[in-house]
Design a protein around this motif. Sequence first.
Motif, mmCIF file in Angstrom:
data_model
loop_
_atom_site.group_PDB
_atom_site.id
_atom_site.type_symbol
_atom_site.label_atom_id
_atom_site.label_comp_id
_atom_site.label_asym_id
_atom_site.label_seq_id
_atom_site.Cartn_x
_atom_site.Cartn_y
_atom_site.Cartn_z
ATOM 1 N N ARG A 155 44.926 -0.365 38.478
ATOM 2 C CA ARG A 155 43.931 -0.692 37.612
ATOM 3 C C ARG A 155 42.745 -0.551 38.240
ATOM 4 N N HIS A 165 44.900 -0.120 26.143
ATOM 5 C CA HIS A 165 45.134 -1.404 26.748
ATOM 6 C C HIS A 165 45.882 -2.061 25.604
ATOM 7 N N VAL A 208 38.831 -5.328 31.252
ATOM 8 C CA VAL A 208 39.723 -5.106 30.368
ATOM 9 C C VAL A 208 40.802 -6.308 30.551
ATOM 10 N N ALA A 257 45.006 1.555 30.871
ATOM 11 C CA ALA A 257 44.925 0.170 31.243
ATOM 12 C C ALA A 257 46.182 -0.824 30.579
ATOM 13 N N THR A 258 47.176 -0.083 30.446
ATOM 14 C CA THR A 258 48.559 -0.721 29.931
ATOM 15 C C THR A 258 48.903 -1.405 31.131
#
Length: 294
Positions: free
Chosen positions: A82, A109, A135, A68-69
Motif C-alpha cells: 500500500r 478500499h 485510507v 487499497a483493498t
Amino acid sequence: MRRLDGLLQGDHLGLLPGPGTESAESREYLPGDDVRAMDWNLTARTAVPHVRDRIADRELETWALVDATPSMDFGTGRVEKRDLAVFAVGAVAFLTERTGNRMGAQILHGGGLRNVPARSGRPHTLRLLRTLLEVPRGEPGPADRPRLGPGAELMRRTTPARHGLAVVVSDFLEPVESWERPLKLLAHRHQLLAVEVVDPRELSLPDVGVLSVVDPETGRRRDIPTANPRLRERYARAAAEQRSLIGAALRRAGAAHLRLRTDRDWIRDIAEHVLAQRRTAAAPVPAPLQGGAG
C-alpha cells in the motif's frame, strides 16, 4: 521532475480553463460570461442560468485508480504494498503537475470507492497523497468490496471523453478475466499505465518451517510446511505462471506495464521505465513496404 517527453500530450497551449474546444464543469452564470457558453440542459433542470467552462486545448488530465483493498496491506521488503502504491501515484503526480495539469483519483478500499476530483496545483497533489495515506486498512475476511474490473469500468464512464492519462495501481491478484476487458476499454479512451505492485514473498517461499498464512480477501487461514522443497518449488512455479498471465493480460489491454517491488529501489525502477518509454516514443516509425508481389 521533468515532463515525460513522448509519454504525455506534448507542449501545452494552456494550463487553466480558458478558450478551447473541450467541455469542462458547469457553474452558475456570472455577469460578463459569454452567453454562447450557456449550458441549456442544466439551466432547464435547475431554473438557474449556468454556463459550461472550457478546458484550454491540450491540457492533460490524469486519473489514478488505486487499489487499497486488504491484499495491499502486506509487505516483507522495505515497505508494504500500500505504501508503494502511494509512492507510484506521487511520482506520477509530481511529474505531471509542473505544467499545471489536473489529477484525480478513485480509491478502492474496504469501505467502498472514494473519489478525489481532478484539480491542479501542488496543494491538491499533497491533499491527494494525504488521502491515500489515510485510507483505513480493511479487515481480513469475506466482504462486499469494490473490485478492480468494475472500478476501471466506472473510471471509463465518469472521466472526461477527451484523451488523458489513466494510471491503475494494483497487485492485480483478482482473476485476470475480471479486469482485462474493462482495462482494454479504458485504454481505448486514455493512455493507460498499469503499475503492478509485488512483494517477494508472493513469488517464493522461504524455508522457515511451518508458516501460518491468512488470505486477506477471504479470511481463510492455512499452515504451510515451508521446509518441504517440493512445495516451495510448486509455489514458485505457480507464482511465476500467475505473473506471466497478468503481464500478458496487461499487454493485450494495451497498457504500459510497470512492475514495482517492495524490496527494490522503486525510484530507479520508475526512472528506467520512463527512459524506456521515451526511447520507444522517439523511435522512428518503419516506412511502409514499397512495391507489390513479383
